[in-house]
Design an enzyme around this catalytic site. Structure first.
Site, mmCIF file in Angstrom:
data_model
loop_
_atom_site.group_PDB
_atom_site.id
_atom_site.type_symbol
_atom_site.label_atom_id
_atom_site.label_comp_id
_atom_site.label_asym_id
_atom_site.label_seq_id
_atom_site.Cartn_x
_atom_site.Cartn_y
_atom_site.Cartn_z
ATOM 1 N N GLU A 1 9.467 1.652 11.307
ATOM 2 C CA GLU A 1 10.406 2.727 11.147
ATOM 3 C C GLU A 1 9.678 4.058 11.114
ATOM 4 O O GLU A 1 9.017 4.454 10.483
ATOM 5 C CB GLU A 1 11.123 2.697 9.773
ATOM 6 C CG GLU A 1 12.407 3.409 9.882
ATOM 7 C CD GLU A 1 12.408 5.096 9.456
ATOM 8 O OE1 GLU A 1 12.115 5.694 10.552
ATOM 9 O OE2 GLU A 1 12.138 5.383 8.288
ATOM 10 N N LYS B 1 0.677 -1.117 -0.007
ATOM 11 C CA LYS B 1 -0.164 0.066 0.102
ATOM 12 C C LYS B 1 0.966 1.234 0.011
ATOM 13 O O LYS B 1 1.423 1.522 1.084
ATOM 14 C CB LYS B 1 -1.041 0.043 1.274
ATOM 15 C CG LYS B 1 -1.939 1.233 1.109
ATOM 16 C CD LYS B 1 -2.502 1.666 2.261
ATOM 17 C CE LYS B 1 -1.647 2.830 2.715
ATOM 18 N NZ LYS B 1 -1.765 3.885 1.737
ATOM 19 N N CYS C 1 13.640 11.055 6.957
ATOM 20 C CA CYS C 1 13.503 10.692 8.412
ATOM 21 C C CYS C 1 14.655 11.025 9.152
ATOM 22 O O CYS C 1 14.364 11.094 10.417
ATOM 23 C CB CYS C 1 13.288 9.030 8.263
ATOM 24 S SG CYS C 1 11.775 8.648 7.582
ATOM 25 N N GLU D 1 8.869 15.374 15.551
ATOM 26 C CA GLU D 1 9.759 15.114 14.232
ATOM 27 C C GLU D 1 9.062 16.509 13.467
ATOM 28 O O GLU D 1 7.908 16.316 12.877
ATOM 29 C CB GLU D 1 9.340 13.944 13.475
ATOM 30 C CG GLU D 1 10.196 13.876 12.151
ATOM 31 C CD GLU D 1 9.888 12.415 11.591
ATOM 32 O OE1 GLU D 1 10.864 12.101 10.733
ATOM 33 O OE2 GLU D 1 8.695 11.752 11.789
#
Length: 477
Positions: A249, A176, A283, A377
């Protein structure tokens, strides 16, 4: 590229019940209509993958390796087409897009090599009393259906880090892709078909995560879930998946320590690259920089000067460094975090402005440690810079985070490099380079809320297999 994309299930294009427009983040023009999978489509994809696995699990390693090597070759030959897809759907600068294509080709080649390197271990049975006249060894077997949910920021290479190892191990997979970047994944359908992958081994179902996640994480045929995305969604997937194998992750706010005695001239360009490459939507983008107080003012001045030289423009322009962030929702969130940080005492050294769909690259100082730009983040072109007195203080501040993916330190002292490496609470410590450094065969994954499991082709493949111990008794006694 065609304008209407269906679902790829069982080696065929399948009509979706509904389609949604996909827009270019930079121009906001419609670029495609994307089929939206429903839960019943996800079930069908998993069932097809399970059926295909029954045969594919017995494919010899050399055959799997040849398929993956052929995929790499096809992608290399069509590299410019792949780069244009990313520039169009992700607003990734064409230079960054080409770099990603090169890495993706390499990732599939690593997967091809890994397919032929599936070794077990001999166990010294007679090391234990009662183990005499026994021979023991381990073998690793493919696990079955792997479901993969991937992010927008590396729509070819992070998909390769899930699809490549799964196929190398002999598994089947249901992918997906990110809602913002489905074209990169759908492009792979016919690439793998051309490369000779049997029907049903790879299934691609674009759609909404909240619509499809339950099937992809709880269907009885699903044996492994691999996800890259937010902490919040990762926690939901972990609860849904139960005892299935998981790789999560979940991001970072990577710290970078610049120790005393460092030659500033040698780190400025690399630091700016680590903070603002692909608009900070990486990331392991540098989010927090800690500079020794003896270098702080000099570093800050040069960093700001270099940041102001970054070129804002179209992703198709060879000179462009900064483009639109992925969507308006992300843009509004990042801008609100900057404004909030300023209200809490932060100073904007440069940037912080919205120009169309672009946020100008932003440098913040005097940031409150409770501000969102420190705690969470950012995933945008924003970096916070702090001075430090002692290395211990820098390490303590770097570790003051819910995340722990990658960290970096540059220092002329080998002793201080080892000292910091031992104490930084991250899955990877990059010494004498930025934490944004990654190559595709290294183990990659985090501590704390940055997730569980490891990627990097060999390491991902290990987690997509089951280990079996086999013991032979030799003789009658």
């Amino acid at each position: 590229m065609k304008k209407k994309w269906q679902l790829w299930i069982g080696g065929k294009w399948r009509e979706a019940k509904t389609y949604e427009p996909l827009y270019n983040p930079h121009t906001e023009e419609e670029i495609a209509q994307i089929g939206q999978a429903e839960p019943e489509d996800a079930v069908e994809a998993v069932v097809e993958a399970h059926a295909a696995f029954q045969k594919f699990r017995h494919y010899p390693a050399h055959a799997r390796a040849k398929i993956l090597a052929r995929v790499a070759t096809i992608m290399e030959e069509r590299g410019e087409e792949c780069a244009m897809i990313m520039a169009t759907e992700a607003a990734k600068s064409i230079r960054n897009a080409r770099e990603e294509v090169s890495r993706t080709v390499q990732t599939y080649r690593f997967a091809a090599e890994a397919a032929k390197s599936n070794y077990g271990t001999q166990i010294p049975m007679d090391a234990a009393e009662g183990g005499e006249k026994r021979f023991g060894f381990t073998v690793r077997s493919p696990i079955g259906v792997v479901t993969a949910i991937t992010p927008f920021n590396f729509p070819f290479n992070l998909v390769a880090h899930k699809v490549g190892p799964a196929i190398a191990a002999g598994n089947s997979i249901v992918l997906k892709p990110a809602e913002q970047t489905p074209l990169s994944s759908l492009f792979l359908a016919e690439v793998f078909k051309e490369a000779g992958l049997p029907d049903g081994v790879l299934n691609i179902i674009p759609g909404k995560g909240d619509v499809l996640s339950e099937v992809l994480t709880t269907h009885p045929h699903v044996k492994k879930v691999t996800f890259t995305g937010s902490v919040e969604v990762g926690h939901i997937i972990q609860q849904q998946a139960g005892f299935r194998k998981l790789t999560l992750e979940l991001g970072s706010n990577s710290p970078f320590i610049i120790d005393e005695g460092v030659d500033i001239d040698k780190v400025i360009d690399r630091s700016v690259q680590g903070a603002f490459s692909y608009n900070g939507q990486i990331c392991i983008s540098i989010q927090r920089i800690y500079v020794h107080k003896s270098l702080y003012e000099q570093f800050l001045a040069r960093f700001v000067t270099r940041t102001n030289q970054l070129v804002i423009g179209s992703p198709f322009d060879e000179k462009t460094n900064i483009t639109a962030v992925i969507n308006k929702k992300s843009l509004e969130r990042i801008k609100s975090w900057i404004d909030e940080a300023v209200q809490e005492g932060a100073k904007i050294e440069c940037g912080g402005k919205v120009e169309g769909n672009v946020l100008t690259p932003t440098v913040l100082t005097n940031v409150n440690r409770e501000s969102k730009v420190f705690r969470f983040e950012i995933f945008g072109p924003v970096v916070c810079i702090f001075p430090f007195d002692t290395l211990d203080n820098a390490i303590k501040d770097a570790n003051d985070s819910r995340y722990g993916l990658n960290s970096g330190i540059i220092t002329p002292s080998l002793e201080r490099a080892f000292y910091a490496s031992e104490r930084l609470e991250t899955g990877g410590v990059i010494v004498n380079d930025i934490p944004t450094f990654r190559i595709d065969n290294m183990p990659y994954g985090g501590w704390k809320d940055s997730g569980v499991g490891r990627e990097g082709v060999k390491y991902a493949m290990d987690e997509m297999m089951e280990q079996k111990f086999i013991s032979f008794k030799i003789g009658d006694e």
